[in-house]
Design an enzyme around this catalytic site. Structure first.
Site, mmCIF file in Angstrom:
data_model
loop_
_atom_site.group_PDB
_atom_site.id
_atom_site.type_symbol
_atom_site.label_atom_id
_atom_site.label_comp_id
_atom_site.label_asym_id
_atom_site.label_seq_id
_atom_site.Cartn_x
_atom_site.Cartn_y
_atom_site.Cartn_z
ATOM 1 C CB SER A 111 -0.984 -0.002 1.176
ATOM 2 O OG SER A 111 -0.349 -0.347 2.374
ATOM 3 C CG HIS A 170 -0.956 -5.355 1.960
ATOM 4 N ND1 HIS A 170 -0.351 -5.239 3.179
ATOM 5 C CD2 HIS A 170 -0.875 -4.110 1.395
ATOM 6 C CE1 HIS A 170 0.098 -3.996 3.335
ATOM 7 N NE2 HIS A 170 -0.225 -3.288 2.265
ATOM 8 C CG HIS A 173 5.675 -9.423 8.210
ATOM 9 N ND1 HIS A 173 6.638 -8.571 7.755
ATOM 10 C CD2 HIS A 173 4.518 -8.723 8.258
ATOM 11 C CE1 HIS A 173 6.084 -7.390 7.535
ATOM 12 N NE2 HIS A 173 4.803 -7.447 7.832
ATOM 13 N NE ARG A 194 2.105 -4.304 12.717
ATOM 14 C CZ ARG A 194 1.933 -4.415 11.407
ATOM 15 N NH1 ARG A 194 1.412 -3.406 10.726
ATOM 16 N NH2 ARG A 194 2.278 -5.512 10.765
ATOM 17 C CG ASP A 248 -3.563 -8.674 8.858
ATOM 18 O OD1 ASP A 248 -4.104 -7.614 9.195
ATOM 19 O OD2 ASP A 248 -2.804 -8.754 7.882
HETATM 20 N N1 HAX Z 1 1.426 -20.485 6.166
HETATM 21 C C1 HAX Z 1 1.954 -21.387 5.315
HETATM 22 N N2 HAX Z 1 3.003 -21.155 4.522
HETATM 23 C C2 HAX Z 1 3.553 -19.953 4.622
HETATM 24 C C3 HAX Z 1 3.101 -18.962 5.496
HETATM 25 C C4 HAX Z 1 1.980 -19.268 6.288
HETATM 26 N N3 HAX Z 1 1.429 -18.382 7.106
HETATM 27 N N4 HAX Z 1 3.860 -17.870 5.366
HETATM 28 C C5 HAX Z 1 4.774 -18.145 4.427
HETATM 29 N N5 HAX Z 1 4.584 -19.403 3.964
HETATM 30 C C6 HAX Z 1 5.277 -20.060 2.866
HETATM 31 C C7 HAX Z 1 5.125 -19.231 1.598
HETATM 32 O O1 HAX Z 1 3.858 -19.476 0.992
HETATM 33 C C8 HAX Z 1 6.296 -19.655 0.780
HETATM 34 O O2 HAX Z 1 5.982 -20.895 0.212
HETATM 35 P P1 HAX Z 1 6.489 -21.285 -1.273
HETATM 36 O O3 HAX Z 1 7.969 -21.310 -1.148
HETATM 37 O O4 HAX Z 1 5.847 -22.588 -1.546
HETATM 38 O O5 HAX Z 1 6.002 -20.173 -2.187
HETATM 39 C C9 HAX Z 1 7.364 -19.896 1.848
HETATM 40 O O6 HAX Z 1 6.656 -20.045 3.106
HETATM 41 C C10 HAX Z 1 8.324 -18.748 1.995
HETATM 42 O O7 HAX Z 1 7.599 -17.534 2.186
HETATM 43 P P2 HAX Z 1 8.195 -16.382 3.113
HETATM 44 O O8 HAX Z 1 9.461 -15.909 2.502
HETATM 45 O O9 HAX Z 1 8.221 -16.818 4.525
HETATM 46 O O10 HAX Z 1 7.040 -15.295 3.037
HETATM 47 P P3 HAX Z 1 6.862 -14.144 1.981
HETATM 48 O O11 HAX Z 1 7.733 -12.992 2.386
HETATM 49 O O12 HAX Z 1 6.936 -14.633 0.594
HETATM 50 O O13 HAX Z 1 5.323 -13.765 2.252
HETATM 51 C C11 HAX Z 1 3.411 -13.369 3.588
HETATM 52 C C12 HAX Z 1 4.909 -13.112 3.416
HETATM 53 C C13 HAX Z 1 2.865 -12.496 4.696
HETATM 54 C C14 HAX Z 1 2.674 -13.008 2.274
HETATM 55 C C15 HAX Z 1 3.212 -14.869 3.902
HETATM 56 O O14 HAX Z 1 3.843 -15.135 5.130
HETATM 57 C C16 HAX Z 1 1.766 -15.276 3.957
HETATM 58 O O15 HAX Z 1 1.167 -15.601 2.928
HETATM 59 N N6 HAX Z 1 1.152 -15.285 5.202
HETATM 60 C C17 HAX Z 1 -0.260 -15.590 5.350
HETATM 61 C C18 HAX Z 1 -1.107 -14.417 4.910
HETATM 62 C C19 HAX Z 1 -0.950 -13.233 5.871
HETATM 63 O O16 HAX Z 1 -0.997 -13.378 7.079
HETATM 64 N N7 HAX Z 1 -0.804 -12.004 5.304
HETATM 65 C C20 HAX Z 1 -0.744 -10.765 6.113
HETATM 66 C C21 HAX Z 1 0.641 -10.176 6.214
HETATM 67 C C22 HAX Z 1 0.677 -8.929 7.013
HETATM 68 C C23 HAX Z 1 0.313 -7.762 6.198
HETATM 69 O O17 HAX Z 1 1.005 -7.311 5.294
HETATM 70 N N8 HAX Z 1 -0.833 -7.225 6.440
HETATM 71 O O18 HAX Z 1 -1.229 -6.189 5.714
#
Ligand code: HAX
Length: 424
Positions: free
Chosen positions: A233, A263, A309, A318, A364
């Site tokens: 954002s 996000h 994250h 938070r 979240d």
């Molecule tokens: N559950 C299962 N697997 C997860 C995971 C979770 N909560 N978080 C990360 N992973 C996986 C990823 O999907 C990725 O898998 P692949 O290699 O198969 O693609 C692997 O772990 C490595 O990812 P990462 O480097 O740890 O995480 P990223 O930086 O790529 O992504 C995210 C960060 C927040 C998008 C990710 O942790 C996620 O999808 N979490 C769940 C959704 C979530 O809570 N989003 C809110 C984030 C906070 C925010 O920005 N709010 O606005």
């Protein structure tokens, strides 16, 4: 009483000079490099943006102008906005001046209500929110002054004007969307004596005999306000505004990014997950049941919402702040209990699963349960609340960008075959 305008007039020239000198002396020094993995991987970790409002330390979480967010939980969102912009908390006079300024700007024009009244009521609340902000672009003082030909050094002043007007109107917009979208009855008028966060709580119309929902709104607005410059954002808002699109265009764009499930939409996904657990087990599951459910989720290729994250490597402070609030206000609420049980179970599971770089809860993971406790069960709306708060950060960053004369964003893109040639 010093206004925010006066304070920034004092601060910006010195900061601008500091940056000019830095570029003059060290303009060619390298501060980051990019690997192939980073180029294909969302530029994760590439240092290529400047953001002075806040910093996310992997092992500490959010620092707003150097102060850990957990030390700011008793502040008002208005104070946080002032802090983000100036690096200082306002004194009583400055806070009063800012609050008065916001009150004077809060009236939403009728043409905006006409648009809301004409929208189909099954449109997603985030779409409504972003669209209404975009519609208000008609009122942009920056766009008007730019057409009149103001000098570059003065851009920040009408941008600040737009930002203050936008911030002043956001609570009424968000509350009106909530009431229309979920059949809650007519819009509720603002109360002049209430602060920004409490007024939002009031206009939403949630029953709040003890003032706890107003406290939650203030806390929520503080916690979600800013998370440095690279999140989707903030970065989107920055990029759009770098083309000198005005704050209405830029914030609306930033919010469209916030609406994504990875996000800001994650908070509603989280609550969905918690409620699915509650439904499946008819209440709070045992740790074993929860663990089985989490493994099923992971094995089906889905993520555990609210965990992980891109930057953090510890429990998001938070989340801690929201959990502390829940422990005080609703420790016996089943939904909150499940959030707490997840907190005590998921990190170990994600560590064993071995994929997520950060196995801990992010912001979240807990916010939805608290909103749910107060009867706000329409989780499609939650990201709008996040958006009201995040606008404080996006707009502070934007005002500073214009005040410091930042250039239009234009990183270089390369093709996959170019990368192949480079590495071969
Ligand atoms: N559950 C299962 N697997 C997860 C995971 C979770 N909560 N978080 C990360 N992973 C996986 C990823 O999907 C990725 O898998 P692949 O290699 O198969 O693609 C692997 O772990 C490595 O990812 P990462 O480097 O740890 O995480 P990223 O930086 O790529 O992504 C995210 C960060 C927040 C998008 C990710 O942790 C996620 O999808 N979490 C769940 C959704 C979530 O809570 N989003 C809110 C984030 C906070 C925010 O920005 N709010 O606005």
């Amino acid at each position: 009483m010093a206004s925010l305008q006066e304070k920034l007039s004092e601060l910006l020239p010195a900061k601008g000079e500091e940056i000019k000198q830095l570029i003059q002396e060290y303009g060619n020094r390298v501060i980051s490099e990019v690997t192939v993995k980073q180029a294909f991987g969302g530029a994760r970790g590439v240092k290529m943006l400047i953001c002075d409002t806040s910093l996310v330390e992997p092992n500490q979480g959010l620092l707003i102008r150097g102060t850990p967010v957990l030390d700011l939980v008793d502040k008002l969102p208005e104070e946080i906005f002032y802090l983000l912009l100036t690096g200082e908390l306002p004194n009583a006079d400055a806070l009063k001046t800012l609050q008065k300024d916001l009150k004077n700007r809060e009236k939403v024009p009728q043409y905006v209500w006409d648009v809301l009244d004409a929208t189909a009521s099954d449109i997603h609340p985030m779409t409504m929110f972003s669209a209404l902000i975009l519609i208000m672009q008609r009122d942009s003082v920056f766009a008007q002054k730019y057409r009149e030909g103001i000098p570059k050094t003065a851009y920040w002043e009408p941008v600040l004007e737009d930002a203050l007007t936008l911030i002043a109107r956001l609570p009424a917009l968000a509350a009106a969307i909530y009431r229309k979208r979920f059949d809650k009855g007519p819009r509720i008028d603002s109360k002049p004596e209430l602060d920004w966060g409490a007024n939002l709580a009031h206009m939403l119309g949630i029953a709040d005999p003890r003032g706890e929902f107003a406290d939650l709104m203030r806390l929520y607005m503080v916690l979600h306000s800013d998370h440095e410059g690279g999140n989707v954002s903030a970065h989107t808002c920055h990029c759009v505004a770098s083309a000198l699109s005005d704050p209405y265009y830029a914030v609306s764009a930033g919010l469209n990014g916030l609406a994504g499930p990875l996000h800001g939409l994650a908070n509603q996904e989280c609550l969905r997950f918690v409620l699915a657990l509650k439904d499946k087990f008819g209440g709070v599951p045992t740790k074993e049941q929860l663990s089985d459910f989490a493994w099923e989720t992971l094995k089906s290729g889905q993520v555990i919402p609210g965990y992980g994250h891109a930057v953090l490597r510890v429990t998001d402070p938070r989340f801690t702040a929201l959990r502390n609030f829940g422990l005080k206000v609703c420790p016996d609420d089943d939904v909150f209990k499940i959030v707490d049980l997840l907190f005590n179970t998921i990190p170990e599971i994600l560590k064993e699963h071995g994929k997520a770089a950060d196995p801990y809860p992010n912001v979240d993971a807990g916010s939805g349960a608290l909103l749910h406790h107060f009867g706000m069960k329409e989780f499609d709306f939650y990201t709008v609340l996040f958006g009201v708060s995040r606008s404080l950060g996006m707009l502070s960053q934007l005002i500073l960008s214009r005040g410091l004369g930042e250039a239009i964003e234009r990183p270089k893109s390369v093709s996959t075959s170019w990368v192949k040639e480079q590495v071969s």
